[in-house]
Write a protein that holds these residues in place. Structure first.
Motif, mmCIF file in Angstrom:
data_model
loop_
_atom_site.group_PDB
_atom_site.id
_atom_site.type_symbol
_atom_site.label_atom_id
_atom_site.label_comp_id
_atom_site.label_asym_id
_atom_site.label_seq_id
_atom_site.Cartn_x
_atom_site.Cartn_y
_atom_site.Cartn_z
ATOM 1 N N PHE A 1 14.904 39.634 27.552
ATOM 2 C CA PHE A 1 15.887 38.688 28.082
ATOM 3 C C PHE A 1 15.351 37.261 28.020
ATOM 4 N N TYR A 2 14.058 37.081 28.273
ATOM 5 C CA TYR A 2 13.432 35.769 28.174
ATOM 6 C C TYR A 2 13.586 35.224 26.751
ATOM 7 N N ARG A 3 13.437 36.113 25.758
ATOM 8 C CA ARG A 3 13.617 35.716 24.356
ATOM 9 C C ARG A 3 14.999 35.130 24.125
ATOM 10 N N PHE A 4 16.017 35.777 24.693
ATOM 11 C CA PHE A 4 17.376 35.273 24.556
ATOM 12 C C PHE A 4 17.516 33.892 25.186
ATOM 13 N N LEU A 5 17.001 33.733 26.399
ATOM 14 C CA LEU A 5 17.110 32.450 27.092
ATOM 15 C C LEU A 5 16.420 31.325 26.326
ATOM 16 N N ASP A 6 15.297 31.637 25.704
ATOM 17 C CA ASP A 6 14.540 30.613 24.988
ATOM 18 C C ASP A 6 15.353 30.001 23.850
ATOM 19 N N GLY A 7 16.214 30.807 23.243
ATOM 20 C CA GLY A 7 17.052 30.280 22.172
ATOM 21 C C GLY A 7 18.383 29.754 22.662
ATOM 22 N N TRP A 8 18.930 30.389 23.699
ATOM 23 C CA TRP A 8 20.272 30.066 24.178
ATOM 24 C C TRP A 8 20.288 28.849 25.084
ATOM 25 N N SER A 9 19.293 28.771 25.972
ATOM 26 C CA SER A 9 19.277 27.692 26.952
ATOM 27 C C SER A 9 17.838 27.365 27.368
ATOM 28 N N THR B 1 22.598 40.955 17.738
ATOM 29 C CA THR B 1 23.857 40.226 17.920
ATOM 30 C C THR B 1 23.626 38.744 18.235
ATOM 31 N N ARG B 2 22.354 38.324 18.234
ATOM 32 C CA ARG B 2 22.031 36.947 18.603
ATOM 33 C C ARG B 2 21.129 36.251 17.574
ATOM 34 N N PRO B 3 21.507 36.304 16.286
ATOM 35 C CA PRO B 3 20.662 35.656 15.269
ATOM 36 C C PRO B 3 20.597 34.135 15.408
ATOM 37 N N ASP B 4 21.686 33.522 15.849
ATOM 38 C CA ASP B 4 21.693 32.068 16.011
ATOM 39 C C ASP B 4 20.731 31.643 17.117
ATOM 40 N N GLU B 5 20.755 32.381 18.218
ATOM 41 C CA GLU B 5 19.857 32.060 19.329
ATOM 42 C C GLU B 5 18.396 32.330 18.945
ATOM 43 N N TRP B 6 18.164 33.394 18.174
ATOM 44 C CA TRP B 6 16.803 33.666 17.701
ATOM 45 C C TRP B 6 16.312 32.520 16.822
ATOM 46 N N GLU B 7 17.171 32.040 15.954
ATOM 47 C CA GLU B 7 16.793 30.949 15.048
ATOM 48 C C GLU B 7 16.450 29.694 15.827
ATOM 49 N N ALA B 8 17.093 29.475 16.958
ATOM 50 C CA ALA B 8 16.898 28.251 17.754
ATOM 51 C C ALA B 8 15.717 28.341 18.716
ATOM 52 N N MET B 9 15.015 29.466 18.751
ATOM 53 C CA MET B 9 13.929 29.644 19.707
ATOM 54 C C MET B 9 12.824 28.605 19.537
ATOM 55 N N GLN B 10 12.244 28.203 20.659
ATOM 56 C CA GLN B 10 11.170 27.218 20.662
ATOM 57 C C GLN B 10 9.787 27.846 20.788
ATOM 58 N N ASP B 11 9.733 29.034 21.386
ATOM 59 C CA ASP B 11 8.470 29.738 21.580
ATOM 60 C C ASP B 11 8.163 30.520 20.306
ATOM 61 N N ALA B 12 7.301 29.975 19.449
ATOM 62 C CA ALA B 12 7.043 30.562 18.136
ATOM 63 C C ALA B 12 6.424 31.952 18.231
ATOM 64 N N GLN B 13 5.510 32.139 19.183
ATOM 65 C CA GLN B 13 4.855 33.433 19.311
ATOM 66 C C GLN B 13 5.848 34.505 19.761
ATOM 67 N N LEU B 14 6.694 34.163 20.706
ATOM 68 C CA LEU B 14 7.700 35.103 21.169
ATOM 69 C C LEU B 14 8.725 35.373 20.071
ATOM 70 N N LYS B 15 9.073 34.342 19.327
ATOM 71 C CA LYS B 15 10.023 34.499 18.229
ATOM 72 C C LYS B 15 9.497 35.498 17.204
ATOM 73 N N ALA B 16 8.218 35.412 16.895
ATOM 74 C CA ALA B 16 7.613 36.322 15.923
ATOM 75 C C ALA B 16 7.562 37.753 16.444
ATOM 76 N N ALA B 17 7.462 37.896 17.762
ATOM 77 C CA ALA B 17 7.337 39.230 18.368
ATOM 78 C C ALA B 17 8.685 39.817 18.783
ATOM 79 N N ALA B 18 9.764 39.070 18.622
ATOM 80 C CA ALA B 18 11.069 39.488 19.137
ATOM 81 C C ALA B 18 11.499 40.847 18.611
ATOM 82 N N SER B 19 11.346 41.082 17.315
ATOM 83 C CA SER B 19 11.791 42.350 16.750
ATOM 84 C C SER B 19 10.950 43.516 17.240
#
Length: 324
Positions: A294-302, A167-185
């Motif tokens: 939850f950290y993954r969400f924060l990285d993209g959201w705020s 439900t948070r594709p926009d926040e995932w796209e905005a993530m700054q932590d590349a390694q966490l972004k790759a591991a999110a799924s």
């Protein structure tokens, strides 16, 4: 508040009149209001009214004004109404929630009339809590998770929590932590594939708990993101809402064992045929994954949010190391 809504309130609780109405709070991004109405006559002296009215223009405080965001919020209110209309009646004093008197959905407006927890023995709201008050909330969560262990409903979120990855594709796209972004799924899949699932509150922050005068008992509100999940999602999120990093470092040796002790007692009390030791083993391992999620969400959201501190950074890195 329209005359139609006032009429619905009076009818729902058999009251003669509304003496006073006060604004409790505005709903997120301008989606309506929560009111407290003092009544004359009727079965209760007051009610809390959640009036959802879809805005013509959305003003998100962090700028996330998208179609996806709107649809997520819209579904969340339908989920909350479905919860109160069905499974909510299974909750008891150990996982206390407000009684519901009326739900209705008309076009772009939704109405929920519910018990005023202030008059039910839970008049206190807290922004800071001591250890015993935190335990009261963890006890509530343990009993809630035990009550609904293995439960699910097609009318609730398939995966609970407001930060769920799908439900948070926009926040995932905005993530700054590349390694966490790759591991999110993979983190998401690990949590979703847990053998032991329950219903999670989905937004179990301190602000959504109402305390008794002495702080020893609590009731919970705001079930917009209730759905299936690992109970550690609620536990990790709750702890993040009331403890800073220097306090969190000690929680695993005190608060987490307390939660699991209460979970075992609750499973026995509710006569749930579940292997507690297996649940504790799996969920203890998934605690870090719930935190990293939850950290993954924060990285993209705020990015830079105060909850992205050394404690959560360390846990996130441990999970990433496990997934390599």
């Amino acid at each position: 508040m329209t005359e139609e809504i006032k009429h619905s309130i009076l009818l729902a609780v058999e009251a003669r009149s509304i003496i006073r109405t006060e604004l409790v709070q505005e709903l997120w991004s301008g989606y309506g209001h929560i009111y407290r109405c003092q009544l004359e006559g009727g079965i209760v002296p007051s009610v809390v009214v959640k009036h959802v009215k879809l805005p013509k223009e959305v003003a998100h405080p962090r700028g996330w004004n998208t179609h996806i965001s709107h649809q997520r919020k819209l579904k969340s209110y339908h989920v909350e109404m479905a919860w109160y209309s069905t499974l909510a009646r299974s909750c008891d004093e150990a996982c206390r929630i407000p009684k519901i008197f009326h739900v209705s959905n008309q076009s772009e407006e939704m109405l929920m009339i519910m018990e005023d927890l202030n008059n039910a023995g839970f008049p206190v709201r807290k922004s800071d809590v001591n250890r015993e008050e935190m335990k009261a909330c963890l006890k509530w969560l343990a009993h809630f998770h035990a009550k609904f262990m293995g439960g699910k409903s097609d009318e609730l979120w398939e995966v609970g929590t407001y930060w769920h990855l799908d439900t948070r594709p926009d926040e995932w796209e905005a993530m700054q932590d590349a390694q966490l972004k790759a591991a999110a799924s993979r983190i998401d899949q690990t949590l979703n594939q847990a053998k032991y699932q329950t219903l999670v509150h989905g937004d179990a922050k301190l602000a959504n708990f109402c305390f008794s005068e002495k702080g020893s008992e609590v009731a919970a509100v705001d079930f917009q993101y209730i759905g299936t999940g690992c109970g550690m999602k609620d536990v990790a999120y709750f702890l993040s809402s009331c403890l800073h990093q220097e306090e969190l470092s000690n929680c695993e040796s005190g608060l987490l064992p307390f939660y699991f002790n209460q979970l075992e007692l609750a499973l026995t009390s509710y006569d749930r045929m579940a292997d507690f030791e297996a649940i504790r083993e799996e969920w203890s391992w998934l605690y870090n994954y719930a935190w990293a999620d939850f950290y993954r969400f924060l990285d993209g959201w705020s990015p830079g949010h105060w909850k992205m501190h050394d404690y959560s950074e360390t846990i996130k890195n441990q999970v990433l190391k496990e997934l390599i």
